[in-house]
Design a protein around this motif. Structure first.
Motif, PDB file in Angstrom:
ATOM      1  N   ARG A 177      29.678 -35.088  26.815  1.00 28.78           N
ATOM      2  CA  ARG A 177      29.479 -34.378  25.544  1.00 28.78           C
ATOM      3  C   ARG A 177      28.777 -35.273  24.524  1.00 28.78           C
ATOM      4  N   GLY A 178      29.096 -36.569  24.567  1.00 29.74           N
ATOM      5  CA  GLY A 178      28.486 -37.511  23.642  1.00 29.74           C
ATOM      6  C   GLY A 178      26.982 -37.627  23.800  1.00 29.74           C
ATOM      7  N   VAL A 179      26.473 -37.370  25.003  1.00 23.61           N
ATOM      8  CA  VAL A 179      25.029 -37.416  25.222  1.00 23.61           C
ATOM      9  C   VAL A 179      24.321 -36.436  24.285  1.00 23.61           C
ATOM     10  N   PHE A 180      24.990 -35.341  23.939  1.00 23.29           N
ATOM     11  CA  PHE A 180      24.399 -34.335  23.052  1.00 23.29           C
ATOM     12  C   PHE A 180      24.823 -34.497  21.592  1.00 23.29           C
ATOM     13  N   GLN A 181      25.836 -35.328  21.337  1.00 21.32           N
ATOM     14  CA  GLN A 181      26.351 -35.439  19.973  1.00 21.32           C
ATOM     15  C   GLN A 181      26.152 -36.797  19.324  1.00 21.32           C
ATOM     16  N   ASP A 182      25.901 -37.815  20.118  1.00 19.34           N
ATOM     17  CA  ASP A 182      25.834 -39.182  19.607  1.00 19.34           C
ATOM     18  C   ASP A 182      24.635 -39.351  18.673  1.00 19.34           C
ATOM     19  N   ARG A 183      24.900 -39.708  17.437  1.00 18.89           N
ATOM     20  CA  ARG A 183      23.835 -39.838  16.425  1.00 18.89           C
ATOM     21  C   ARG A 183      22.987 -41.087  16.607  1.00 18.89           C
ATOM     22  N   ARG A 184      23.430 -41.992  17.472  1.00 16.24           N
ATOM     23  CA  ARG A 184      22.627 -43.190  17.743  1.00 16.24           C
ATOM     24  C   ARG A 184      21.403 -42.880  18.606  1.00 16.24           C
ATOM     25  N   ILE A 185      21.441 -41.748  19.297  1.00 20.48           N
ATOM     26  CA  ILE A 185      20.325 -41.372  20.168  1.00 20.48           C
ATOM     27  C   ILE A 185      19.152 -40.927  19.301  1.00 20.48           C
ATOM     28  N   GLN A 186      18.020 -41.594  19.462  1.00 18.67           N
ATOM     29  CA  GLN A 186      16.815 -41.310  18.682  1.00 18.67           C
ATOM     30  C   GLN A 186      15.897 -40.384  19.490  1.00 18.67           C
ATOM     31  N   ILE A 187      15.774 -39.150  19.040  1.00 18.95           N
ATOM     32  CA  ILE A 187      14.920 -38.173  19.734  1.00 18.95           C
ATOM     33  C   ILE A 187      13.474 -38.414  19.325  1.00 18.95           C
ATOM     34  N   TRP A 188      12.602 -38.614  20.305  1.00 21.02           N
ATOM     35  CA  TRP A 188      11.186 -38.843  20.005  1.00 21.02           C
ATOM     36  C   TRP A 188      10.303 -37.674  20.448  1.00 21.02           C
ATOM     37  N   ARG A 189      10.877 -36.752  21.228  1.00 20.15           N
ATOM     38  CA  ARG A 189      10.140 -35.534  21.567  1.00 20.15           C
ATOM     39  C   ARG A 189      11.136 -34.411  21.762  1.00 20.15           C
ATOM     40  N   SER A 190      10.829 -33.261  21.139  1.00 20.59           N
ATOM     41  CA  SER A 190      11.701 -32.104  21.241  1.00 20.59           C
ATOM     42  C   SER A 190      10.866 -30.895  21.657  1.00 20.59           C
ATOM     43  N   LEU A 191      11.156 -30.359  22.832  1.00 20.26           N
ATOM     44  CA  LEU A 191      10.494 -29.177  23.352  1.00 20.26           C
ATOM     45  C   LEU A 191      11.532 -28.070  23.498  1.00 20.26           C
ATOM     46  N   TYR A 192      11.085 -26.862  23.788  1.00 20.29           N
ATOM     47  CA  TYR A 192      12.053 -25.765  23.847  1.00 20.29           C
ATOM     48  C   TYR A 192      13.068 -25.940  24.970  1.00 20.29           C
ATOM     49  N   GLU A 193      12.672 -26.622  26.060  1.00 19.24           N
ATOM     50  CA  GLU A 193      13.588 -26.742  27.188  1.00 19.24           C
ATOM     51  C   GLU A 193      14.288 -28.101  27.283  1.00 19.24           C
ATOM     52  N   ARG A 194      13.822 -29.092  26.499  1.00 21.87           N
ATOM     53  CA  ARG A 194      14.453 -30.405  26.594  1.00 21.87           C
ATOM     54  C   ARG A 194      14.129 -31.273  25.384  1.00 21.87           C
ATOM     55  N   GLU A 195      14.934 -32.327  25.256  1.00 20.04           N
ATOM     56  CA  GLU A 195      14.675 -33.385  24.277  1.00 20.04           C
ATOM     57  C   GLU A 195      14.618 -34.710  25.021  1.00 20.04           C
ATOM     58  N   ASN A 196      13.691 -35.559  24.595  1.00 17.81           N
ATOM     59  CA  ASN A 196      13.608 -36.917  25.120  1.00 17.81           C
ATOM     60  C   ASN A 196      14.011 -37.866  24.003  1.00 17.81           C
ATOM     61  N   GLY A 197      14.877 -38.821  24.336  1.00 18.05           N
ATOM     62  CA  GLY A 197      15.311 -39.767  23.323  1.00 18.05           C
ATOM     63  C   GLY A 197      15.650 -41.116  23.921  1.00 18.05           C
ATOM     64  N   THR A 198      15.958 -42.052  23.054  1.00 17.84           N
ATOM     65  CA  THR A 198      16.359 -43.388  23.493  1.00 17.84           C
ATOM     66  C   THR A 198      17.677 -43.766  22.810  1.00 17.84           C
ATOM     67  N   LEU A 199      18.393 -44.625  23.472  1.00 15.52           N
ATOM     68  CA  LEU A 199      19.624 -45.180  22.917  1.00 15.52           C
ATOM     69  C   LEU A 199      19.611 -46.670  23.208  1.00 15.52           C
ATOM     70  N   ASP A 200      19.687 -47.471  22.156  1.00 17.68           N
ATOM     71  CA  ASP A 200      19.756 -48.917  22.311  1.00 17.68           C
ATOM     72  C   ASP A 200      21.226 -49.328  22.321  1.00 17.68           C
ATOM     73  N   VAL A 201      21.627 -49.953  23.428  1.00 18.07           N
ATOM     74  CA  VAL A 201      23.025 -50.341  23.618  1.00 18.07           C
ATOM     75  C   VAL A 201      23.138 -51.851  23.472  1.00 18.07           C
ATOM     76  N   GLU A 202      23.985 -52.278  22.543  1.00 20.92           N
ATOM     77  CA  GLU A 202      24.218 -53.710  22.377  1.00 20.92           C
ATOM     78  C   GLU A 202      25.362 -54.129  23.285  1.00 20.92           C
ATOM     79  N   LEU A 203      25.083 -55.107  24.140  1.00 21.87           N
ATOM     80  CA  LEU A 203      26.074 -55.588  25.092  1.00 21.87           C
ATOM     81  C   LEU A 203      26.923 -56.691  24.460  1.00 21.87           C
ATOM     82  N   PRO A 204      28.108 -56.954  25.028  1.00 20.25           N
ATOM     83  CA  PRO A 204      28.978 -57.998  24.471  1.00 20.25           C
ATOM     84  C   PRO A 204      28.320 -59.371  24.385  1.00 20.25           C
ATOM     85  N   ASP A 205      27.336 -59.642  25.276  1.00 13.00           N
ATOM     86  CA  ASP A 205      26.678 -60.950  25.249  1.00 13.00           C
ATOM     87  C   ASP A 205      25.534 -61.026  24.241  1.00 13.00           C
TER      88      ASP A 205
END
Length: 195
Positions: A24-52
């Protein structure tokens, strides 16, 4: 089949855990930056900071709900596995899933240092430098009885280091088998004309 799930490649479980992602978070997480939105899909990126302290970029495709028996995410996964089986280079699939309302998604690893072939040409890289490596990849695709419904230069991701040209094919939902002898030539001609 489960109505809602997130299937993660075992090698990336810690990464998805660090990202704190759920289906569910894949569709709700505000950290995801959508760079293309079409009628059938959205493309986005998520930058994940690791513990290291490192940051890992994920590419996410979120598909709208469909009544089709096979979800868009399942088509993407099927095409990905076809490429992997035939040892055709592509981006690494990290996870995929769907929600109970029939929306689905895929998550791929970022191709660090890669750019779409068409953008490289627009930026001044001579087409001649990309011609043989991309043509070889297209030939490998067809020799393994596969095709790509949109074999445009934008779907060839390229990294150039000195004289080495590394090419990966993306948008795996468009990959299919050339199973019928009557349509095999048609798909090859269509792929090559697009290319």
């Amino acid at each position: 089949m489960q109505s809602e799930y997130l299937k993660v490649d075992v090698r990336f479980e810690q990464l998805i855990q660090a990202a704190g992602l759920t289906a569910r978070g894949v569709f709700q997480d505000r950290r995801i930056q959508i760079w293309r939105s079409l009628y059938e899909r959205e493309n986005g990126t998520l930058d994940v900071e690791l513990p290291d302290g490192r940051t890992v970029r994920l590419h996410i495709k979120r598909y709208t709900a469909t009544n089709a028996l096979t979800s868009p995410a399942q088509l993407e996964v099927r095409g990905y596995h076809a490429l992997v089986i035939e040892k055709i280079p592509t981006a690494q699939l990290i996870a995929f899933g769907r929600l109970s309302d029939r929306r689905s998604f895929v998550i791929f690893a970022n191709l660090d240092g890669f750019s779409p072939a068409d953008k490289l040409i627009e930026g001044g890289v001579p087409f001649e430098k990309l011609l043989i490596p991309t043509a070889d990849l297209a030939a490998k695709l067809h020799n393994h009885k596969l095709h790509h419904r949109d074999l445009y230069l934008c779907h060839f991701m390229v990294k150039i280091e000195k004289d080495e040209v590394d090419v990966r094919l993306i948008d795996t939902a468009r990959v299919g088998r050339l199973s019928r002898p009557f349509t095999r030539q048609r798909w090859i001609v269509k792929d090559l004309s697009q290319f």
